[in-house]
Design a protein around this motif. Structure first.
Motif, PDB file in Angstrom:
ATOM      1  N   THR A 248       4.278  95.469   9.677  1.00  0.00           N
ATOM      2  CA  THR A 248       3.937  95.485  10.695  1.00  0.00           C
ATOM      3  C   THR A 248       4.588  96.103  12.073  1.00  0.00           C
ATOM      4  O   THR A 248       3.766  97.383  12.909  1.00  0.00           O
ATOM      5  CB  THR A 248       2.976  94.156  11.927  1.00  0.00           C
ATOM      6  OG1 THR A 248       3.062  93.565  10.409  1.00  0.00           O
ATOM      7  CG2 THR A 248       2.358  94.429  12.585  1.00  0.00           C
TER       8      THR A 248
ATOM      9  N   ALA B 193      -1.639  91.773   3.081  1.00  0.00           N
ATOM     10  CA  ALA B 193      -1.945  90.500   1.775  1.00  0.00           C
ATOM     11  C   ALA B 193      -2.210  90.945   0.713  1.00  0.00           C
ATOM     12  O   ALA B 193      -1.274  90.615  -0.525  1.00  0.00           O
ATOM     13  CB  ALA B 193      -1.375  89.560   2.952  1.00  0.00           C
TER      14      ALA B 193
ATOM     15  N   TYR C 213      -2.573  84.274   3.782  1.00  0.00           N
ATOM     16  CA  TYR C 213      -1.397  84.253   3.042  1.00  0.00           C
ATOM     17  C   TYR C 213      -0.835  83.398   1.474  1.00  0.00           C
ATOM     18  O   TYR C 213      -0.101  83.417   1.265  1.00  0.00           O
ATOM     19  CB  TYR C 213      -0.530  84.359   4.170  1.00  0.00           C
ATOM     20  CG  TYR C 213      -0.665  85.703   5.578  1.00  0.00           C
ATOM     21  CD1 TYR C 213      -0.430  86.782   4.642  1.00  0.00           C
ATOM     22  CD2 TYR C 213      -0.672  85.420   6.558  1.00  0.00           C
ATOM     23  CE1 TYR C 213      -0.381  88.012   5.829  1.00  0.00           C
ATOM     24  CE2 TYR C 213      -1.538  86.483   7.212  1.00  0.00           C
ATOM     25  CZ  TYR C 213      -0.730  87.854   6.820  1.00  0.00           C
ATOM     26  OH  TYR C 213      -1.309  89.045   7.386  1.00  0.00           O
TER      27      TYR C 213
ATOM     28  N   GLU D 233       5.663  90.509   6.085  1.00  0.00           N
ATOM     29  CA  GLU D 233       4.195  90.915   6.809  1.00  0.00           C
ATOM     30  C   GLU D 233       4.632  92.185   8.671  1.00  0.00           C
ATOM     31  O   GLU D 233       4.718  92.320   9.373  1.00  0.00           O
ATOM     32  CB  GLU D 233       3.463  89.813   7.138  1.00  0.00           C
ATOM     33  CG  GLU D 233       2.813  89.511   8.644  1.00  0.00           C
ATOM     34  CD  GLU D 233       2.011  88.562   9.133  1.00  0.00           C
ATOM     35  OE1 GLU D 233       2.840  87.674   8.064  1.00  0.00           O
ATOM     36  OE2 GLU D 233       1.093  88.163  10.018  1.00  0.00           O
TER      37      GLU D 233
ATOM     38  N   HIS E 258      -3.054  93.523   8.571  1.00  0.00           N
ATOM     39  CA  HIS E 258      -2.761  92.393   8.270  1.00  0.00           C
ATOM     40  C   HIS E 258      -2.934  91.817   6.900  1.00  0.00           C
ATOM     41  O   HIS E 258      -1.873  91.881   5.657  1.00  0.00           O
ATOM     42  CB  HIS E 258      -2.554  91.213   9.845  1.00  0.00           C
ATOM     43  CG  HIS E 258      -1.205  91.293   9.990  1.00  0.00           C
ATOM     44  ND1 HIS E 258      -0.652  90.628  10.805  1.00  0.00           N
ATOM     45  CD2 HIS E 258      -0.439  92.378  10.708  1.00  0.00           C
ATOM     46  CE1 HIS E 258       0.086  91.083  11.561  1.00  0.00           C
ATOM     47  NE2 HIS E 258       0.028  92.355  11.314  1.00  0.00           N
TER      48      HIS E 258
END
Lengths: 235, 298, 344
Positions: free
Chosen positions: B259, B274, B228, B255, B270
């Motif tokens: 989610t 990103a 991230y 995020e 996830h």
């Protein structure tokens, strides 16, 4: 008395040296100029003196040996370079550029000096808090000079200061260099292609050709010597 | 509504940690024109150091300080002994060194502290009742503490970089190293300091995230943070300090919302999400959203 | 990284010699293979895994060595090959060998996809893009659990992995079969790499690596060449992954297909020697031996550290890798120039 005394200086980028066995003296408080055509090794000489490339030979500055010191060490000893391309710190403000120039100083007068330089160059003063990358070429050249001079150097090296500037600005620039030399007593070593102006400014002259000094003397000698004038200076 | 607030709160907490790592990556990039793949693993190491100290009865705040000192030394040493010699050989050798450090440091953590998950006490109270209610949503002190700590750390960084003499030297060395050296700045020293500072920022991020990470404190804690963080740094612009912060916060919030609300991506994709955003930004605007034109030092 | 010149040499060698060399190499290779086949079963199996990793690394070598683009994403290509084979065997009841072309085709496809960004970004940015593939792959495996077994992984029954009848091996001789199969595939891959690099396309690929601007000015299409390089690389590495699935029989996202696998492949390539034909073989040997040797150290936990340290040491002390160094020392032939050429 020689402020900078160079003996047997050779330097280059790969195996073959670009400059070979150069002897050179810069007298304290005087202006010396190195003339030469493109590719004669003028910029290499400057880079060798300022510590940007490895050298062999002796470079004595103010009584101490500085050959193969790092550029920042040489700069802190009082020899400053205005590099070709001006070395502007484009993302920093004009003020920060000047602060960087003065960063080796430890006295408390830096901010006052910045003001006096911007008084001298109002164009810089007007854009003091703007990124220096926004300045015009001529203004960046002035900034480069001010950035070097604000450190109060004993010797100023200028690599083709007239490059890419309009003739009127070039004349202004040379007048300014004269003024600095007279008022502050700063010695200067200039590399120039513009022989005419340089000879008017300088007291001592070296002529560089394919990496070697082929002639040296006073500026008057050069101006009065028809052979040299015709052969090398084209005037 | 309640759920939304709680998700935003979660997202903000992660976002601040990502922002810190992204900032560390930007500081390194400005010094060495490279992305330090080992940044998060360096942070993991110092977080372990801090945790180990707390198990010896030392206060977590003192442990934080010690972790920062250790981090600075490690960061500076890595720059001086490995990265700088590698840079002389080119971009690929530098990347290889950082990749090697990434595995080596992670393995060292495992060797010293074992493979098990350790629960680590945070800097802030983390009891079940330590929360404030906002529109019936619970915002835990722990989260508020992370925000506050990160904001303070970021503010100090920006102060140092923009207002101090040291920061001036760092900015000059990053802008034009050759010219900075000709102005008397020891550029190498400044870079070493930059790497040390980046590791300090990383250490803070590690100690903030470890107590609340799903991996707790373990060898897997920091890898997602690296992903991230680097995505955030690229999205914001690798040479933009402000961009790193905006990128980190955006990713953290996105995020948590994605989610929560986008079924297809679910909990598994996830990092992919990103990184997909990162790749798109790289292709569309290689300098990132806030980065400046000159991306590669020539 | 500096490499030997890849300029084509003038055709001045005597015809006799140019026939001799491949013949000698061929005989030596077959002799080695036969001798290798006589070793105890676990050794044969270990050598098979070296050959499999050598295949994967030779795929990486195309991109990272000849192309000069560091890829952290080859674990995903390796995994695409492995999972394709494993899924096709257990779900579609295909024979192991018949899954290989499909695994390779998917590897080519994913490789090309990975190569697309390479037309726009390079260096550190490309490394990050490829890292995205490495990180995404295990996440996708977990997302599509029904097909891939998710985090638990996928096990192929060993009866389904039995050697084909025509091979002459029975199902208790799987190590032998994998050994020969991997050897043949490796030779084919190396042959492909060698011819590719010697072709016009290969010349423009190395030209792009060494000086992109000059190369494009000379009419080299950077975009097309980079995508096809990644695609072929993907196919080769996926072939390695496919063999790996047949070899190991059980796949799990966390064990074999994370970014750490990419780092292992990179380490192998650097140890063996980037942009050398046989470097991947030396690299395959190295990345199998390193964990085996370090298994006894600290419960096997030391091997990540050993990989890191070895990589650092090689970057600084042996930047040409084992094969690159041998070439410089003129071990392979008396003449370093032609040695560099034939094996580049």
């Amino acid at each position: 008395m020689s402020l900078l005394s160079v003996r047997g200086l050779s330097a280059g980028y790969g195996a073959a040296p670009v400059i070979e066995d150069i002897d050179l003296d810069v007298r304290a408080g005087e202006i010396t100029v190195i003339l030469g055509a493109n590719g004669a090794g003028k910029t290499t000489t400057m880079r060798a003196l300022s510590g940007e490339i490895k050298v062999s030979g002796s470079i004595e500055f103010d009584g101490t040996q500085i050959a193969n010191l790092r550029p920042d060490q040489i700069a802190r000893r009082g020899m400053r370079v205005v590099p070709q391309g001006r070395g502007t710190l484009t993302s920093l403000s004009v003020r920060d550029n000047l602060r960087v120039g003065a960063s080796a100083r430890t006295d408390g007068d830096i901010e006052r000096d910045i003001t006096s330089w911007t008084d001298r160059f109002p164009a810089l003063g007007r854009r003091i808090d703007q990124p220096a990358g926004n300045l015009s070429g001529g203004e960046q050249q002035m900034l480069a000079l001010a950035r070097a001079l604000i450190s109060r150097p004993q010797l100023l090296l200028c690599d083709e200061p007239s490059l890419g500037l309009a003739p009127v600005i070039v004349r202004e620039l040379f007048a300014f260099l004269r003024e600095i030399q007279e008022s502050l007593g700063t010695a200067m070593l200039l590399v120039e292609q513009n022989a005419n102006l340089a000879l008017n400014l300088a007291t001592d002259v070296y002529l560089l050709e394919v990496g070697r000094t082929v002639a040296q003397g006073s500026a008057d000698d050069f101006i009065n010597n028809d052979a040299i004038r015709r052969a090398y200076l084209g005037m | 509504m309640t759920q939304l607030i709680e998700r935003l709160s979660d997202g903000l907490t992660n976002g601040f940690v990502y922002a810190l790592i992204a900032l560390a990556l930007v500081v390194v990039f400005k010094a060495s024109s490279t992305v330090n793949f080992a940044q998060a693993e360096m942070a993991l190491f110092t977080t372990y150091v801090a945790w180990w100290m707390t198990t010896r009865g030392i206060s977590i705040w003192l442990a934080l300080l010690a972790a920062c000192v250790v981090g600075f030394i490690i960061g500076a040493a890595i720059e001086r002994t490995l990265v700088r010699p590698a840079e002389k050989r080119g971009e690929m050798p530098t990347l290889l060194i950082l990749v090697a450090l990434f595995t080596a440091i992670n393995a060292i953590d495992g060797l010293i502290w074992g493979l098990e998950y350790h629960s680590m006490d945070g800097l802030f109270p983390a009891g079940l009742d330590d929360y404030v209610s906002v529109a019936s949503a619970r915002i835990y002190y722990e989260d508020i503490g992370v925000w506050a700590a990160a904001i303070i750390a970021l503010a100090v960084c920006f102060m140092v970089i923009n207002k101090t003499r040291l920061g001036l030297l760092m900015r000059a060395a990053a802008d034009n190293p050759a010219s900075a050296a000709l102005s008397g700045i020891n550029v190498g020293k400044v870079y070493t300091f930059g790497w040390g500072s980046a590791a300090v920022i990383g250490s803070i991020a590690g100690i903030l995230i470890a107590p609340i990470s799903p991996h707790q404190l373990s060898m897997a804690t920091m890898f997602p943070v690296l992903i991230y963080g680097s995505a955030a740094a690229i999205i914001g612009g690798l040479n933009s300090l402000g961009g790193a912060v905006v990128g980190g916060l955006t990713l953290g919030l996105a995020e948590s919302l994605i989610t929560g609300y986008v079924g297809f991506i679910g909990p598994q994709l996830h990092q992919t999400t990103a990184l997909a955003v990162m790749v798109i930004v790289l292709l569309v605007r290689p300098t990132g959203i806030f980065g400046s034109r000159r991306l590669e030092r020539v | 990284m500096t490499r030997e010149s890849t300029l084509p040499k003038p055709a001045s060698l005597p015809a006799k010699r140019s026939l001799m060399r491949p013949a000698v190499i061929g005989i030596v290779a077959v002799a080695l293979l036969v001798a290798g086949g006589q070793l105890p079963d676990f050794r044969v199996s270990q050598i098979a895994s070296m050959l499999i990793f050598a295949i994967a690394i030779s795929g990486l070598n195309l991109v990272a060595g000849y192309g000069g683009m560091l890829s952290l994403g080859h674990s995903a290509l390796f995994g695409v090959g492995g999972y394709t084979t494993a899924i096709l065997i257990s779900e579609m009841r295909l024979t192991p060998l018949s899954t290989m072309p499909i695994a390779i085709a998917l590897g080519v496809l994913v490789g090309a996809l990975m190569g697309l960004p390479a037309t726009r970004v390079k260096g550190i940015y490309l490394a990050l893009v490829t890292l995205a593939f490495a990180v995404a792959f295990p996440e996708f495996l977990k997302r599509f659990e029904e097909l891939t077994g998710g985090a638990g992984g996928l096990v192929v029954r060993s009866v389904d992995l039995a050697p084909p009848a025509w091979s002459g091996f029975d199902r208790f001789e799987r190590s032998q079969w994998m050994y020969w199969l991997s050897a043949v595939v490796l030779v084919l891959c190396l042959f492909l790499v060698r011819n590719l690099i010697r072709s016009r396309r290969g010349l423009s690929i190395t030209a792009l690596r060494d000086n992109e601007i000059a190369a494009t000015v000379c009419g080299v299409s950077a975009a097309r060449d980079r995508i096809s390089l990644f695609a072929i690389s993907g196919g080769i590495t996926a072939a390695g992954g496919s063999l790996y699935a047949m070899y190991i029989g059980a796949l799990s996202p966390e064990l074999s297909f994370t970014v750490f696998t990419s780092i292992q492949l990179i380490t192998g390539l650097i140890i063996g020697g980037v942009a050398t034909l046989l470097g991947p073989l030396a690299g395959g040997v190295a990345i199998v031996i390193i964990p085996a040797v370090t298994l006894d150290l600290a419960n096997g936990q030391a091997y990540g550290l050993v990989f890191g340290v070895v990589l650092i040491v090689v970057v600084f002390l042996l930047p040409d890798g084992i094969v690159g160094r041998l070439q410089k020392m003129r071990v392979f032939t008396g003449r370093s120039q032609s040695a560099a050429h034939t094996s580049t």
